[in-house]
Write a protein that holds these residues in place. Structure first.
Motif, PDB file in Angstrom:
ATOM      1  N   MET A   1       2.898  -0.673   3.440  1.00 35.55           N
ATOM      2  CA  MET A   1       1.545  -1.063   3.013  1.00 35.55           C
ATOM      3  C   MET A   1       1.316  -2.568   3.228  1.00 35.55           C
ATOM      4  N   PHE A   2       2.302  -3.377   2.859  1.00 36.74           N
ATOM      5  CA  PHE A   2       2.101  -4.821   3.051  1.00 36.74           C
ATOM      6  C   PHE A   2       2.254  -5.247   4.507  1.00 36.74           C
TER       7      PHE A   2
ATOM      8  N   PHE B   1      -0.582 -16.371   1.447  1.00 36.66           N
ATOM      9  CA  PHE B   1       0.494 -16.311   0.460  1.00 36.66           C
ATOM     10  C   PHE B   1       0.076 -16.897  -0.894  1.00 36.66           C
ATOM     11  N   THR B   2      -0.509 -18.091  -0.860  1.00 37.16           N
ATOM     12  CA  THR B   2      -0.843 -18.706  -2.160  1.00 37.16           C
ATOM     13  C   THR B   2      -2.151 -18.153  -2.721  1.00 37.16           C
ATOM     14  N   GLY B   3      -3.040 -17.724  -1.854  1.00 34.39           N
ATOM     15  CA  GLY B   3      -4.351 -17.273  -2.326  1.00 34.39           C
ATOM     16  C   GLY B   3      -4.420 -15.792  -2.629  1.00 34.39           C
ATOM     17  N   PHE B   4      -3.494 -15.016  -2.085  1.00 37.45           N
ATOM     18  CA  PHE B   4      -3.580 -13.572  -2.277  1.00 37.45           C
ATOM     19  C   PHE B   4      -2.297 -12.972  -2.864  1.00 37.45           C
ATOM     20  N   LEU B   5      -1.168 -13.223  -2.220  1.00 37.12           N
ATOM     21  CA  LEU B   5       0.064 -12.562  -2.670  1.00 37.12           C
ATOM     22  C   LEU B   5       0.565 -13.109  -4.014  1.00 37.12           C
ATOM     23  N   SER B   6       0.502 -14.424  -4.185  1.00 39.90           N
ATOM     24  CA  SER B   6       0.984 -14.986  -5.457  1.00 39.90           C
ATOM     25  C   SER B   6       0.164 -14.517  -6.650  1.00 39.90           C
ATOM     26  N   PRO B   7      -1.172 -14.608  -6.604  1.00 42.55           N
ATOM     27  CA  PRO B   7      -1.936 -14.072  -7.743  1.00 42.55           C
ATOM     28  C   PRO B   7      -1.675 -12.582  -7.962  1.00 42.55           C
ATOM     29  N   MET B   8      -1.492 -11.876  -6.855  1.00 42.36           N
ATOM     30  CA  MET B   8      -1.261 -10.441  -6.988  1.00 42.36           C
ATOM     31  C   MET B   8       0.042 -10.171  -7.741  1.00 42.36           C
ATOM     32  N   PHE B   9       1.025 -11.003  -7.467  1.00 45.80           N
ATOM     33  CA  PHE B   9       2.311 -10.842  -8.130  1.00 45.80           C
ATOM     34  C   PHE B   9       2.133 -10.901  -9.650  1.00 45.80           C
ATOM     35  N   PHE B  10       1.246 -11.800 -10.100  1.00 49.44           N
ATOM     36  CA  PHE B  10       1.057 -11.955 -11.551  1.00 49.44           C
ATOM     37  C   PHE B  10       0.103 -10.929 -12.155  1.00 49.44           C
ATOM     38  N   PHE B  11      -0.849 -10.458 -11.359  1.00 49.84           N
ATOM     39  CA  PHE B  11      -1.873  -9.565 -11.931  1.00 49.84           C
ATOM     40  C   PHE B  11      -1.745  -8.128 -11.446  1.00 49.84           C
ATOM     41  N   SER B  12      -0.517  -7.682 -11.273  1.00 50.28           N
ATOM     42  CA  SER B  12      -0.322  -6.318 -10.776  1.00 50.28           C
ATOM     43  C   SER B  12       0.490  -5.486 -11.751  1.00 50.28           C
ATOM     44  N   GLY B  13       0.853  -6.082 -12.872  1.00 51.57           N
ATOM     45  CA  GLY B  13       1.691  -5.346 -13.807  1.00 51.57           C
ATOM     46  C   GLY B  13       3.168  -5.562 -13.569  1.00 51.57           C
TER      47      GLY B  13
ATOM     48  N   ILE C   1      -7.595  -3.212  -7.509  1.00 50.34           N
ATOM     49  CA  ILE C   1      -7.776  -3.414  -6.061  1.00 50.34           C
ATOM     50  C   ILE C   1      -6.470  -3.868  -5.421  1.00 50.34           C
ATOM     51  N   PHE C   2      -5.690  -4.637  -6.172  1.00 52.45           N
ATOM     52  CA  PHE C   2      -4.431  -5.155  -5.614  1.00 52.45           C
ATOM     53  C   PHE C   2      -3.480  -4.018  -5.260  1.00 52.45           C
ATOM     54  N   PRO C   3      -3.009  -3.969  -4.020  1.00 52.49           N
ATOM     55  CA  PRO C   3      -2.082  -2.881  -3.628  1.00 52.49           C
ATOM     56  C   PRO C   3      -0.801  -2.854  -4.464  1.00 52.49           C
ATOM     57  N   LEU C   4      -0.332  -4.038  -4.862  1.00 54.61           N
ATOM     58  CA  LEU C   4       0.949  -4.075  -5.581  1.00 54.61           C
ATOM     59  C   LEU C   4       0.895  -3.295  -6.901  1.00 54.61           C
ATOM     60  N   THR C   5      -0.267  -3.333  -7.570  1.00 57.75           N
ATOM     61  CA  THR C   5      -0.433  -2.638  -8.854  1.00 57.75           C
ATOM     62  C   THR C   5       0.023  -1.182  -8.751  1.00 57.75           C
ATOM     63  N   HIS C   6      -0.344  -0.543  -7.656  1.00 55.73           N
ATOM     64  CA  HIS C   6      -0.104   0.890  -7.529  1.00 55.73           C
ATOM     65  C   HIS C   6       1.373   1.211  -7.299  1.00 55.73           C
TER      66      HIS C   6
ATOM     67  N   TYR D   1      -1.692  10.894 -12.793  1.00 57.82           N
ATOM     68  CA  TYR D   1      -2.459   9.780 -12.212  1.00 57.82           C
ATOM     69  C   TYR D   1      -1.694   9.041 -11.113  1.00 57.82           C
ATOM     70  N   LEU D   2      -0.367   9.253 -11.120  1.00 55.87           N
ATOM     71  CA  LEU D   2       0.439   8.608 -10.078  1.00 55.87           C
ATOM     72  C   LEU D   2       0.031   9.088  -8.684  1.00 55.87           C
ATOM     73  N   LEU D   3      -0.490  10.319  -8.626  1.00 54.55           N
ATOM     74  CA  LEU D   3      -0.945  10.828  -7.328  1.00 54.55           C
ATOM     75  C   LEU D   3      -2.100   9.984  -6.792  1.00 54.55           C
ATOM     76  N   LEU D   4      -2.918   9.461  -7.733  1.00 53.82           N
ATOM     77  CA  LEU D   4      -4.012   8.571  -7.301  1.00 53.82           C
ATOM     78  C   LEU D   4      -3.446   7.277  -6.716  1.00 53.82           C
ATOM     79  N   ASP D   5      -2.365   6.788  -7.339  1.00 55.35           N
ATOM     80  CA  ASP D   5      -1.723   5.590  -6.806  1.00 55.35           C
ATOM     81  C   ASP D   5      -1.195   5.830  -5.389  1.00 55.35           C
ATOM     82  N   LEU D   6      -0.560   6.995  -5.235  1.00 54.06           N
ATOM     83  CA  LEU D   6      -0.030   7.344  -3.912  1.00 54.06           C
ATOM     84  C   LEU D   6      -1.170   7.487  -2.909  1.00 54.06           C
ATOM     85  N   LEU D   7      -2.251   8.106  -3.339  1.00 57.11           N
ATOM     86  CA  LEU D   7      -3.417   8.278  -2.464  1.00 57.11           C
ATOM     87  C   LEU D   7      -3.978   6.921  -2.048  1.00 57.11           C
ATOM     88  N   TYR D   8      -4.042   5.999  -3.014  1.00 53.25           N
ATOM     89  CA  TYR D   8      -4.527   4.650  -2.714  1.00 53.25           C
ATOM     90  C   TYR D   8      -3.675   4.024  -1.601  1.00 53.25           C
TER      91      TYR D   8
END
Lengths: 259, 309
Positions: free
Chosen positions: A157-158, A179-191, A209-214, A230-237
């Motif tokens: 995916m990445f 990296f600093t504008g997208f991946l780093s914030p995603m790291f913190f806001f993805s769970g 929206i962040f792919p990492l969350t799923h 609901y994990l199936l929705l994550d996989l579908l995403y």
């Protein structure tokens, strides 16, 4: 006149994969060691330091919470590097793609092979983290052993996301924004670091929206052996991101490689 | 039975307003070496790329491109499978050694490791690189890298070889070695398409040449015949240029005067005429020689730079 025939699809994809594999293995020590070192540093830092202050998170030991996040964030970073800086260097500096495209492969074969390689790296990096965490008893031996497969999905995916971004990039320095504008914030806001369900409601859609969350959700379910439909929705995403963004990434890169 | 293996008719390629290839047609016979000459930006590389499917010609229906019975526009993979390519830049995998570079490319052609190993040894021997088998690319000289790229292009025994400026930037020994290898490949029946800026290279190894400029064909034919038909056999180069009055007093009957970057050159049908002229000039600073492809090239592609060079 006799027409020559070209190798089958599987050969075309595997030969691209094999090229990346050989280049990666050429520096086996500097490439193969850090994936194991990173979780050890993590254990020292969290186990001896932060873990003393924050004992549990979302009902599990905090060290386990973070370790499960690390299973996929490590796959994310390795794949993102490979398919942004790595891809840009092969595309613009080394011109390796031009060499490969003189062989009987198409541009989409080239990038599908590369995406599969990034998935493989994601698998390997997840596996390295998993082995260390199992050895130290941080993650229980359970369905957690399937975590590297989520690492593979993360890698793929990445790879796709990064190729899509790279297809727009004209100057390698612009990748820093990715990296600093997208991946780093995603790291913190993805769970990966803390649960997102307690974030303010206006932030939560962004997290989705962040792919990492799923993939964080998927890998944590495996590690806790606690599955929800609901994990199936994550996989579908993940599948949708891979197919849709992958399609546009390859189309855009094709324009840069084929006159 | 016809021996023509490549037929190109009326192909065009534009990049926006720029016409890189303009209504070009030519035919190439089996096992011949066909050279494309032209100033930088003449469209040679674009043409090569169209032939192996990494550039797409405009309006494919209205034009013909037949490479061993295949159209690179629609049968990219089949064309690539029978064709070896040596691009302008040495795009080797710099982290790997010589052997590994060839090994990873053998996979693209579906070769088994054992079979590939034998072929690699054979090619390293052919290009005199056997001793460098385990050396990293970074440690190779420019000439070795070039030979390795040629070896890579030959892995699958291609019927056709595309060489885009194969000897640019190489020393004379390596150039002669590469020319000799090209001659040997030709004998084995490989059809060779080559672009070059070296006129002596084209003269030495090409059976036919096509000189192009700004995407268009200027002339085409065997190099010796082109020389005979398009330029006087002798030329005198001299740094001496007299004033107009003095020059007018020289007997220039049967001599054509031309200038390259303000240096005059005198062309004539026979050697004695130029000798006489040299005497009148009263200078030792002159050289009378046979004309070569470079003289012809400069004559027909212009002596000044255009905006693309």
């Amino acid at each position: 006149m006799k027409n020559s025939s070209h190798p089958p699809l599987i050969t075309r994809l595997s030969s691209v994969w094999y090229r990346h594999y050989r280049v990666y293995c050429k520096n086996l020590f500097s490439n193969g060691f850090p994936p194991f070192l990173e979780p050890l540093i993590f254990l020292a830092g969290i186990g001896l330091g932060l873990g003393k202050y924050i004992v549990s998170m979302d009902g599990i030991p905090y060290i386990q919470f973070l370790a499960t996040g690390l299973l996929v964030s490590t796959a994310m970073f390795t794949s993102a590097f490979e398919c942004s800086f790595g891809t840009f260097i092969r595309l613009e500096f080394e011109k390796v793609y031009n060499a490969m495209l003189a062989a009987p492969i198409t541009v989409s074969n080239l990038f599908v092979g590369e995406i599969l390689w990034a998935g493989t790296k994601g698998f390997f990096f997840s596996l390295a983290v998993l082995l260390i965490m199992l050895v130290f008893g941080v993650i229980p031996f359970s369905t957690s052993i399937f975590a590297p497969f989520v690492g593979f999905i993360t890698g793929v995916m990445f790879a796709v996301v990064s190729l899509f971004v790279t297809s727009f990039v004209k100057d390698i320095n612009h990748l820093n924004f990715y990296f600093t504008g997208f991946l780093s914030p995603m790291f913190f806001f993805s769970g990966a670091v803390f649960p997102i369900q307690n974030l303010p409601p206006y932030l939560r859609p962004f997290c989705e929206i962040f792919p990492l969350t799923h993939v964080v959700r998927m890998v944590r379910a495996l590690c806790r052996t606690n599955f929800s439909p609901y994990l199936l929705l994550d996989l579908l995403y993940c599948c949708l991101v891979i197919l849709i963004l992958g399609f546009f990434a390859v189309k855009r890169l094709e324009k840069r490689l084929i006159n | 039975m016809t021996n023509t293996v490549i037929t190109v008719e009326k192909i065009n390629k534009s990049f926006g307003a720029l016409k890189a290839v303009n209504n070009l047609s030519f035919k190439v016979n089996r096992a011949e070496c066909f050279g494309f000459l032209g100033p930088n930006g003449a469209g040679k590389t674009t043409l090569m790329q169209m032939l192996y499917g990494v550039a797409r010609r405009d309006d494919a229906q209205a034009s013909t491109m037949d490479v061993f019975g295949l159209d690179p526009y629609t049968q990219e993979l089949d064309v690539k499978a029978l064709c070896g390519v040596v691009p302008q830049e040495d795009n080797l995998d710099s982290q790997l050694n010589v052997y590994q570079n060839l090994l990873i490319y053998s996979r693209f052609y579906g070769m088994e490791t054992k079979q590939a190993g034998e072929r690699i040894d054979e090619l390293l021997d052919f290009l005199e690189l056997s001793e460098k088998k385990d050396v990293r690319i970074k440690k190779l000289s420019g000439g070795m890298k070039r030979r390795l790229v040629i070896a890579r292009s030959l892995l699958h025994r291609p019927k056709m070889l595309i060489l885009d400026e194969p000897t640019t930037g190489l020393d004379p020994q390596v150039r002669h070695l590469i020319w000799q290898k090209i001659r040997e490949l030709k004998k084995e029946g490989v059809t060779i398409l080559l672009t070059t800026h070296y006129m002596d290279e084209a003269y030495q190894i090409c059976d036919n040449i096509l000189i192009m400029n700004q995407g268009k064909r200027i002339i085409e034919g065997p190099p010796r015949r082109l020389l005979e038909e398009n330029i006087e056999p002798y030329v005198m180069e001299t740094a001496k240029s007299g004033d107009k009055e003095l020059e007018a007093s020289w007997d220039t009957n049967g001599i054509r005067r031309d200038e390259v970057q303000n240096i005059p050159r005198y062309y004539a049908g026979d050697f004695a005429r130029l000798k006489t002229l040299a005497k009148q000039m009263d200078t030792d600073d002159m050289n009378i020689r046979r004309t070569n492809l470079e003289d012809l090239f400069l004559r027909i592609t212009g002596k000044c730079l255009n905006e693309k060079q």
